[in-house]
Design an enzyme around this catalytic site. Sequence first.
Site, PDB file in Angstrom:
ATOM      1  N   GLU A 101       0.876  -1.177   0.000  1.00  0.00           N
ATOM      2  CA  GLU A 101       0.000   0.000   0.000  1.00  0.00           C
ATOM      3  C   GLU A 101       0.911   1.224   0.000  1.00  0.00           C
ATOM      4  O   GLU A 101       1.452   1.601   1.032  1.00  0.00           O
ATOM      5  CB  GLU A 101      -0.937  -0.050   1.203  1.00  0.00           C
ATOM      6  CG  GLU A 101      -1.839  -1.286   1.170  1.00  0.00           C
ATOM      7  CD  GLU A 101      -2.701  -1.466   2.412  1.00  0.00           C
ATOM      8  OE1 GLU A 101      -2.809  -0.505   3.215  1.00  0.00           O
ATOM      9  OE2 GLU A 101      -3.256  -2.569   2.587  1.00  0.00           O
ATOM     10  N   HIS A 206      -2.723   4.169   4.406  1.00  0.00           N
ATOM     11  CA  HIS A 206      -2.959   2.860   3.807  1.00  0.00           C
ATOM     12  C   HIS A 206      -3.655   3.049   2.462  1.00  0.00           C
ATOM     13  O   HIS A 206      -3.953   4.173   2.045  1.00  0.00           O
ATOM     14  CB  HIS A 206      -3.843   2.009   4.725  1.00  0.00           C
ATOM     15  CG  HIS A 206      -3.174   1.572   5.983  1.00  0.00           C
ATOM     16  ND1 HIS A 206      -2.830   0.254   6.228  1.00  0.00           N
ATOM     17  CD2 HIS A 206      -2.777   2.257   7.080  1.00  0.00           C
ATOM     18  CE1 HIS A 206      -2.253   0.157   7.417  1.00  0.00           C
ATOM     19  NE2 HIS A 206      -2.217   1.367   7.958  1.00  0.00           N
ATOM     20  N   GLU A 295      -7.050   5.918   4.632  1.00  0.00           N
ATOM     21  CA  GLU A 295      -7.036   5.103   3.415  1.00  0.00           C
ATOM     22  C   GLU A 295      -7.063   6.075   2.234  1.00  0.00           C
ATOM     23  O   GLU A 295      -8.037   6.790   2.021  1.00  0.00           O
ATOM     24  CB  GLU A 295      -8.248   4.181   3.388  1.00  0.00           C
ATOM     25  CG  GLU A 295      -8.369   3.247   4.585  1.00  0.00           C
ATOM     26  CD  GLU A 295      -7.484   2.004   4.452  1.00  0.00           C
ATOM     27  OE1 GLU A 295      -6.918   1.797   3.364  1.00  0.00           O
ATOM     28  OE2 GLU A 295      -7.387   1.248   5.445  1.00  0.00           O
TER      29      GLU A 295
END
Length: 468
Positions: A101, A206, A295
């Site tokens: 990631e 992430h 994220e």
Amino acid sequence: MAHKRQNPISIFLPLLLLALLSSSCGAPSVLWPRFEHHSNEELFTIMHYYARNYPHIARAYSIGKTVKNQDLLVLEISDNPGTHEPGEPEFKYIGNMHGNEVTGREALLHLIAYLCINYEQDAEVTRLVDSTRIHIMPTMNPDGYNKAIPGDSFWITGRGNANEVDLNRNFPDRFTGTAAQNQQPETTAVMQWIRQFPFVLSANFHNGALVANYPYDNSKNGRSVYTSCPDDDIFRSLSLTYSMAHPTMHLGKRCPNDRETFRNGITNGAAWYSVTGGMQDYNYLHTNCFEITIEQGCTKFPDASKLEGVWNDNRDAMLAYIRRVHDGVKGFVKDKDGKPIAGAKIAVADRDHPVTSASDGDYWRLLVPGSYTLEVSADGYQLASAQVTVTEGAATQLNFTLAASSDSPTASTPSESEPDATTVATDATTEHATTAVTTTKATTEASTKATTEATTKATTKATTKATT
């Protein structure tokens, strides 16, 4: 994998370029990282370049080694690098915890460049660097990155470290309170790091969704159910700061092949899916640091052509989030002789999450606007308490002076209408009132309950996506 098998020339050329740039006289030459996937060697070289060419604000240091003996390299950016300035909050960003990631490591590399190059050129950047000690670790898992596959959207190759251990399942669990089994050197190094520095606020990056995720990350039964922490209100506010400053995160759109949508681009971690041994919960439960997980996008290892867009989308959000380290209440805890008291416990009434003062007696407590009662205690000293009002913007300054337990009360005997404590206020010395508080009784009780904690509704979801 093929994308990491570089010939000597591909490594030598960037090193030569950095050497030529850094050897020039006068002001440092401006070097912006290219929008490409940098190898670990290139990443570390560029970080050292900024430390070498901006030594008045930047310092590179390692917090430890990976399984494969690679450095866990951090770049500190501050107007006094290498030193904790009393009263100045400390902040950190971590990228690439999962090796596959990857956008966080590149976005953080560009953030390093942005802060260094714009210092003393841009007023907002200058204020931020002058008032905050910022620590940036672009990769927590360089070993995993070496195994990752470009273009990966859903697979897990390179997710774990060299031992195939998921580092975001490797921290002590909040229910058992014990260290994770098979704790990895990367995890141990980060745990030592966050205990060494008085971090106030943090985020880790992430990929696999587009959302800001806040504690708690796990539920008691392991099911997907909203599991709020005592500071749910501030965590929601912090997460919204990031999502609302991002051009699309706040829209809450789902990723392809996923069923989840996230209102305003934020989610309680356990409501999404329960994670045991996560890093953000460890920060909150075992240190003073409040951490969320960002994220940054649906694709874990996107094509390099997407990286400029990732930076443009996240730049303002990353800066806005750093500024939140200055919210809430801050101050010093000292004795009557003006000596700092380290390790004093600062508790907010009716909120079960105290923080402790650092070595200079300084403390920071993130809070949303509202009225609160703070209670301060330390071994060998009498309890102190004071009411404080937190407003939007710069933190309210609230200093405490503690009387030794052996001291006799200096205040007159309270009358029936007076409280069994003495509170002395001084003049305002910051943007908000500065208050010195001395109590004469260890039995002072909080009289005001103030909370703006948002009411949360437990939700249960099933998730079929690969964990991110």
